[in-house]
Each structure stands twice: as structure tokens, then as C-alpha cells.
Design an enzyme around this catalytic site. Sequence first.
Site, mmCIF file in Angstrom:
data_model
loop_
_atom_site.group_PDB
_atom_site.id
_atom_site.type_symbol
_atom_site.label_atom_id
_atom_site.label_comp_id
_atom_site.label_asym_id
_atom_site.label_seq_id
_atom_site.Cartn_x
_atom_site.Cartn_y
_atom_site.Cartn_z
ATOM 1 N NE ARG A 1 -13.895 -18.682 33.754
ATOM 2 C CZ ARG A 1 -13.160 -18.567 34.843
ATOM 3 N NH1 ARG A 1 -13.232 -17.464 35.569
ATOM 4 N NH2 ARG A 1 -12.361 -19.534 35.217
ATOM 5 C CE LYS B 1 -26.834 -6.803 39.724
ATOM 6 N NZ LYS B 1 -27.483 -7.855 40.498
ATOM 7 C CB ILE C 1 -19.188 -4.147 55.057
ATOM 8 C CG1 ILE C 1 -19.439 -2.636 55.070
ATOM 9 C CG2 ILE C 1 -20.388 -4.861 54.476
ATOM 10 C CD1 ILE C 1 -20.531 -2.175 56.015
ATOM 11 C CD GLU D 1 -17.382 -12.212 54.952
ATOM 12 O OE1 GLU D 1 -17.414 -12.395 53.715
ATOM 13 O OE2 GLU D 1 -18.172 -11.455 55.541
ATOM 14 C CG ASP E 1 -24.000 -8.822 54.318
ATOM 15 O OD1 ASP E 1 -24.203 -7.951 55.173
ATOM 16 O OD2 ASP E 1 -22.869 -9.264 54.054
ATOM 17 C CG HIS F 1 -23.823 -4.038 53.611
ATOM 18 N ND1 HIS F 1 -23.523 -2.713 53.782
ATOM 19 C CD2 HIS F 1 -23.308 -4.385 52.403
ATOM 20 C CE1 HIS F 1 -22.861 -2.275 52.724
ATOM 21 N NE2 HIS F 1 -22.723 -3.266 51.876
ATOM 22 C CG HIS G 1 -16.837 -0.548 44.448
ATOM 23 N ND1 HIS G 1 -17.760 0.030 45.294
ATOM 24 C CD2 HIS G 1 -17.236 -1.828 44.290
ATOM 25 C CE1 HIS G 1 -18.677 -0.865 45.625
ATOM 26 N NE2 HIS G 1 -18.385 -1.998 45.024
ATOM 27 C CB CYS H 1 -19.025 -2.531 49.827
ATOM 28 S SG CYS H 1 -20.133 -3.831 49.255
#
Length: 754
Positions: A17, A117, A431, A484, A599, A641, A694, A726
Site C-alpha cells: 500500500r 460505486k 446505527i 462494537e 444491516d 439499515h 461522514h 450511519c
Amino acid sequence: MAIVNHTLGFPRVGLRRELKKAQESYWAGNATQEELLTVGRELRARHWQQQKDAGVDLLPVGDFAWYDHVLTTSLLLGNVPARHQNEDGSVDLDTLFRIGRGRAPTGQPAAAAEMTKWFNTNYHYMVPEFTKGQQFKLTWTQLLDEVDEALALGHKVKPVLLGPVTYLWLGKVKGEQFDRLSLLQDILPVYQQVLAELTKRGIEWVQIDEPALALELSQEWLAAFKPAYDALQGQVKLLLTTYFDSVSQNLETIKALPVQGLHIDLVHGKDDAATLSAQLPANWVLSLGVINGRNVWRADLSNWFERLQPLVGTRDLWLGSSCSLLHSPIDLSVEVRLDDEVKSWFAFAIQKCAELSLLSQALNSGNGQALEAYSAPIRARRTSTRVNNVAVAQRLAAITAQDSQRQNVYSVRADAQRERFNLPAWPTTTIGSFPQTTEIRGLRLDFKQGRLDGNNYRTGIAEHIKQAVAEQERLGLDVLVHGEAERNDMVEYFGEHLDGFVFTQNGWVQSYGSRCVKPPVIIGDVSRPEAITVEWAKYAQSLTDKPMKGMLTGPVTILCWSFPREDVTRETIAKQIALALRDEVADLEAAGIGIIQIDEPALREGLPLHRSDWDAYLAWAVDAFRLNAAVAKDDTQIHTHMCYCEFNDIMDSIAALDADVITIETSRSDMELLESFEEFEYPNEIGPGVYDIHSPNVPSVEWMEALLKKAAQRIPAERLWVNPDCGLKTRGWPETRQALANMVQAAQRLRETQ
């Protein structure tokens, strides 16, 4: 007529990377632009040489991009949004990054280009913006510069150019509405100029990508191809390049174009090479995409040899990857942790180049004997116990229609759920994920690398869950989540706990810009050896009297965001995952978890390119979700979701999921997405996202209250939930606390005014 082999493109990011690290170092001010440019030059030189060493005849140039190849094309054409333009109209690398990342030339925030996308892949491109009366000119010579680089290194090259019609199709009109196809006549002179420059450099072939031809296009769009290519003919030879699906539906248009060759995707398309070849002009090159550029599996070269041998000598043939190898990891040889059996089933980008060479040599010589040994592992795999699980097959065969039906209809379930949870009007929730702090990531890494034992790891995770629950109680949220902390990725986490998945060390592929993902590989039948999420959900519920959501990633999303098997259908894989997660729903329910979120952000992404194939896909995708969820009792509330979604053309299927509550991303569209639900008269409950996670910006109470009032004009208030767009994994705690506090206050105000 010797067969030539070529690739349509190669991964850009580097085995380690390197491009990502150089980009982010430059953006952070820790590297100079020259240092970044040097990394790019080194990567291109290395990748060309690696392809050449693997036996590729014709190397792609122009597949490298500093952020995204569609954005590179925008700069080539001088298509820079006004908010990102330099005062003097010049275009440079910083201009490109400003468009991708959202900055004005002054350094102030300015909206980034929209990202979506790339067809039906997991790669994202930056959407070109078009305005009425727009001018285009050649302003960014990256393609020409890189052709010069490759020629100086002595390579035989094939420049890659995104075609003009697909480029316009990929974009969106901004401001006053008009037909963006009317801009075709304005961009063609720039394409002509680029082709003239390539001709001067002695280039014989240009790969001109028109993947829009794999779609079921309207007559208006199909009619644009002939005048476009009439204008581009007569300089270099053009290889019209399509991929991701078959093109037979547009063959009459294609045959009439003044090009010298056509590339088709035989991996993902249904076209028969011999039938299609017979319909094309005899003097055209036919390039056959036979090596899958979108997956990690070793090709059955013996099978391809048998299929293609009858075509040899009938016309000029090329062999290529099905699409760019951009979507594949780079090099299998560095995967030292994969066991030998599994490793023998895979081929990454460099190995795929070698496959092209092997197959073209065999077809040129007429001797496929060498391919038998190469193909043996992938054939032996068919009977491997790593792949086939009799119990899974039996369970799949025993599925009945009743297994996908909840006990009762939504209206009956809603009464049972209201009685159980007694939630207020405008119930608030999140979410699923909370900020993944450096401490949380360090804890997981230390455990993964053996520096921390299991007991200390669980103690650490439990503490973070405890903190997340306490934060939510302080904020006054109504339905809580555990945050999470134990999950690195919403797909990888489940893959690590399900049989049938394997993981690579360096199987990175580019998602967008500098973001890379390392998808799991589904190698065999999927099953769940033990409960996955129950321990932490049960612990989190023990910390509060409020409802705690269990959090699952749905079967279609796990499928779409993994490298899937190629020996069974996607439907089969999705239903295997659904059965495994069905058991998880039952176990969560038995542990006292009354609200379970499944989800499915990738449900729409999985749609086939051909609209005529949508119904079949949606039928099994919806069925997989229902199979996953339907084991729940009436008083267990199932949430789902979805994000980045346009719903209006699949509303029937969204409703057919029969989730009790759907949460969706709507804040950036100013609640416009709710129009679809209003017009359809969506019967169940909806949580329209009231702020964009975001962005680090904290929305005001008034702003969120106004959005919710707008939502209530379209959806009855008694069926509305209040939540962010989100998960909050990528945000910091300070803005998360403030934003959620404002969100809760907005809900409280609405309750008071009801």
C-alpha cells in the site's frame, strides 16, 4: 495470426500500500509533492516490469491514478468544478486532490465530488459534474507523460482511455438541467487531440473503455456512439473495451462503429465467443476477457483451452483479463500464512498475468498439456472437505417457504413490540458502532498479535462496552447499542467466526482514493460453529434497563463485500450465510435481546447491470434476508439499515424484506429519499438519518428538528424513529456526544409539541 495477450489494467496501490501511505503523508504535510510523484513513478515502473516478467505482451498505460481514473479523465478534459478551480484556471495534482477530498484552493472546506460505486464493483469513482454551456480543453497530460515513461523504459504499450460516452453517462448535471449528452460534441475535440498526441508517439493501439455498453441502454444513449467514434477514427487503432457483463443486447450498435477491435468479458457475460465472433467484421481483433479480474481464484486454463481452441485461426484473437486487475490483490506469493491447499486455489494480479501467458502460449502452439497440471488444484478443490459440508447442503435443501415468513404480519407484531418496549414517540437510537479509538484498535491489535491474553482482552473490551452504554444513558437515548468495540470490520468480524471463510495478509484492493479494503474469501460452504455476538450483547444488556440492540451484518452484504466462490451461485452462498445468521438471531433472542438489527447496506449494490436480471436477484436477496430474520418471535423487533441508497426503483423489494424498522441515510439528500417511501405507502417503521456522520460538523437541534418535521410530512409520526445516517465508528467522541445530545433534544422537542 499469433494470439496476443494483454491486461486491461493493474492494481495501483502497491504490494505494501505504498501509494496510500505516500498520499496520506503528502496530505498531512509530512512529504513533498516530489516525494509523492517519485513513489508513483516507482510503482508504475515496478508494475509494468512485473506484468512483462509474467509474460504479458501488451502493457496498459493510463490505468494508474492518483485518486480515481474517472477523476483523472475529468482533469484530462479540464472538467474542474468551480469551487475547486485555481484562480488562473491551471490544473495540478492539488486540484485533483481537492475534488476528491473536498477543499477550495484557499484551503477552506468545499464539497467534494460525489462518490459512487463503479458499476457493480466495490470500487468507488468520483462523479463528474456537468453544467450547461461548459467548456472543455486538454489541461492534464498525465496519460501522455506516463506513455512517455513507459516507452523510455522500452515497453510495448497500450494506452487506456475512458471512452467519451461512458464518461458522460457516469456524470451528473449540476445547476440548470439539460441533456448531458449534448456535451459530447464539446469533449470529442479533446479526445481527438489526445489520440493525435499518441499517434505522434508511435502508438499502434489504444484501449478505449466503454463499459456502459454492457448495460441495457436507451436508444438515445446508443445513438451517441456512432457520431462519437466517427469523430475519433483514423488515427491510432481503437480497441473498444467492455466489461462486467455481456454486450449482445447492443451488438448492432457496436458492429457499426469504426473501430479495429472489441474486448468482451467472457467471465461475467453470457456471450458465446464463437457466435459473437461470427457476427463481427472479419478484420476486427476480438479480445476475449477470460481471466477474472474481480476475484482471487486460479483459472481452469484447461477448460478455457477447450472452449477457445476452435476459434484459433478464424480471426485475430487477443486474450485479456475480464476487466482491469484493479479489483484483485497484487501478489499471492507473499501470503505465507495461507495453507498450501487453499493457496493452490488462488491467483492474484501477478499470477493472473502468468495465466494469460500460459493460455496464449498453449493456444498458439496448439498444445494444452501444460495447462492440465496448472488446472489440477482448482479441479481437485471440487471434492475437498474444506469446500463441501454435507450438513450445510442438507439444511439448504430442507428450506421451505414457511422458513422465510414471520409468525404474523407487521401490524400484529407492532402491537406486541409496543407492549414489550413501551418506547416514547420519536424513539432515538444509533446505527451500531461508536468511535473506534486508538485505545480500542490497540487492544485488538495486541490480542491479535499475541501480546495480550484472552482474559485481559475481554476485560478491556468489556470496559469499552460499559463506557459506551454509560454514554448513551447519559445522553438519554431510548434504544442502545454496545458500540462494537470488538469488531474491526462489519464483514471481516463475521467471516472470522464462520466456517467457509479465509483471510489474507496482504490481499488489499483499492476502494477509493487512499482507502483500501482486504475482503475475506469465501472458499466453501458457510456455517456457524458457535454463537458470534451473543456474549457481548448479553453483557451490554445487563448494564441497562433500556432495550439493547443485537447487531448483525446481513447475508447479502457479507456476500457482496467478500471474494465469493465461483463454483456455486451467489444465491446459494447468500442462503448459506442466512442460515448461519438465523441461528444467531435465535440465540440472541434466547439471551433476552429483544431488538436485532440486520444491516444490508449492499442490497442495492448487488443488482445486476442488466435491469432485466433485477427481479431474479431481488427475489433471492430478499428471501435471504427473510430467512435470516424470520425465526424471530412477534415481540422481537427486527431492524435493518441501508446507506448510499436510491430506493424508488426497488421499493417493492424493500417492503418485502418485512423488517419492523428500516433506518436509512437521508440527511445529505434533505429527506428527498423519503419520497419513495411516501409514494409507495411503506407500511412499517422508518428511521431517516438526521445527520451526516461522514462529516465532523455537529448539526444544531433546530436543523435536525426541521428535518424530522419534514419527514413527518411524508411518513406518519408514530412510525418515525430518530437516528444518525450511519455508524459512528470513524468519528471522535467529542463531536459524537454533542451531535447525539442535539439529536435527543430535537426528539424531545417534537414529543412536547405533539
